[in-house]
Enzyme design. Structure first.
Site, mmCIF file in Angstrom:
data_model
loop_
_atom_site.group_PDB
_atom_site.id
_atom_site.type_symbol
_atom_site.label_atom_id
_atom_site.label_comp_id
_atom_site.label_asym_id
_atom_site.label_seq_id
_atom_site.Cartn_x
_atom_site.Cartn_y
_atom_site.Cartn_z
ATOM 1 N N SER A 295 0.805 -1.140 -0.161
ATOM 2 C CA SER A 295 0.013 -0.061 -0.072
ATOM 3 C C SER A 295 0.986 1.082 0.026
ATOM 4 O O SER A 295 1.768 1.355 0.533
ATOM 5 C CB SER A 295 -1.046 0.018 1.169
ATOM 6 O OG SER A 295 -1.419 1.213 1.168
ATOM 7 N N TYR B 171 -1.864 -0.643 10.523
ATOM 8 C CA TYR B 171 -1.841 -1.048 9.004
ATOM 9 C C TYR B 171 -0.490 -0.850 8.333
ATOM 10 O O TYR B 171 0.133 -1.692 7.698
ATOM 11 C CB TYR B 171 -3.067 -0.438 8.209
ATOM 12 C CG TYR B 171 -3.299 -0.641 6.739
ATOM 13 C CD1 TYR B 171 -3.607 -1.732 6.404
ATOM 14 C CD2 TYR B 171 -2.791 0.382 6.040
ATOM 15 C CE1 TYR B 171 -3.811 -2.088 4.965
ATOM 16 C CE2 TYR B 171 -3.057 0.124 4.685
ATOM 17 C CZ TYR B 171 -3.362 -0.743 4.121
ATOM 18 O OH TYR B 171 -3.723 -1.237 2.719
#
Ligand SMILES: NC(=O)c1ccc[n+]([C@@H]2O[C@H](COP(=O)([O-])OP(=O)(O)OC[C@H]3O[C@@H](n4cnc5c(N)ncnc54)[C@H](OP(=O)(O)O)[C@@H]3O)[C@@H](O)[C@H]2O)c1
Length: 244
Positions: free
Chosen positions: A142, A155
């Protein structure tokens, strides 16, 4: 490398995984469309691939569970041929929370998907890839890691660890013809985002628009293909130039 085996896409019942599965199938890969809860979605994706002339099966399995991962890889091999390409894409919920409220369990929840699951997938597919003379392990990372959005520390920490796995594995397994790379999308609206209208985000993107799941899938298809044969340990960012 050529297509000698199959591609396994985790979390392909919807979202980016569904598009990646369709795109790899369009390139000729027999594709295992993995799901955990959404059987109907995965079956729809697999049926669409078959209707378009490709090969695909929808396969259940919790990618954070060692037994399930071994079963998933074995069933993929039985039904479609040995796994030559892994796309570690599945994700659980990604809660946004200020760091002072993040618990160790919150960290573990993210590490389950981005460290444990890829490790189980690697260990279950390595022998088969070696026998094939090579393979591709593709992590979906990501761009959030680089952008460091506040509230995403658990995350991002797990996505950072995933990148570290990729770079280290690239060096460990290169001699077997196995490449390991990370495709890192920017914000790509999928079903879970609903209708997206984000002018402030778009204003920061060099190409002045949101990206599409197809644009991520195209890059994954490139990494899976022979054209990427001398690329390993790299991160390919798909964010339309969101570098401000
Ligand atoms: N979309 C974005 O903006 C974006 C941006 C950057 C990075 N990413 C990354 O791209 C990847 C896909 O994201 P997405 O937005 O497409 O997510 P998504 O739409 O929420 O899809 C997640 C997929 O993972 C599956 N899944 C959940 N738990 C699972 C488990 N235990 N075992 C197997 N499958 C499981 C879900 O299937 P079931 O419902 O069947 O469980 C679903 O197919 C993730 O790694 C994410 O971090 C996405």
């Amino acid at each position: 490398m050529g297509i000698k085996g199959s591609a396994l896409v985790t979390g392909a019942s919807r979202g980016l995984g569904a598009h990646i599965a369709r795109r790899l199938a369009a390139d000729g890969w027999p594709v295992a469309v993995n799901y955990h809860a959404e059987a109907a979605g995965a079956k729809r994706v697999a049926a669409g691939i078959v209707a378009a002339g490709g090969r695909a099966v929808a396969l259940h399995g919790d990618v954070t569970d060692e037994f399930d991962v071994r079963r998933l890889v074995a069933t993929t091999a039985e039904r479609l041929g040995p796994v030559q390409v892994v796309v570690a894409n599945a994700t659980g919920p990604q809660p946004v929370s200020p760091a002072e409220l993040v618990s160790w369990q919150d960290h573990l929840d993210q590490l389950e998907f981005f460290v444990k699951s890829p490790t189980l997938l690697l260990q279950a597919t390595l022998a088969g890839m070696r026998e094939l003379g090579g393979g591709r392990f593709i992590h979906i990372g990501s761009d959030s890691l680089r952008r460091a959005f506040p509230g995403t520390s658990a995350y991002n920490a797990a996505k950072g660890a995933q990148l570290a796995l990729a770079r280290t594995w690239a060096r460990e397994f290169g001699r077997h013809g196995i490449t390991v790379n990370v495709v890192s999308p920017g914000w790509i609206p999928v079903e879970r985002h609903g209708e997206v209208d984000a002018p402030e985000y778009v204003a920061d993107v060099a190409l002045r628009r949101m990206g599409t799941p197809e644009e991520v899938a195209d890059v994954v298809a490139f990494v899976a293909s022979d054209a990427s044969r001398f690329i390993t340990g790299e991160q390919l960012t798909v964010n339309g130039g969101h570098h401000g």
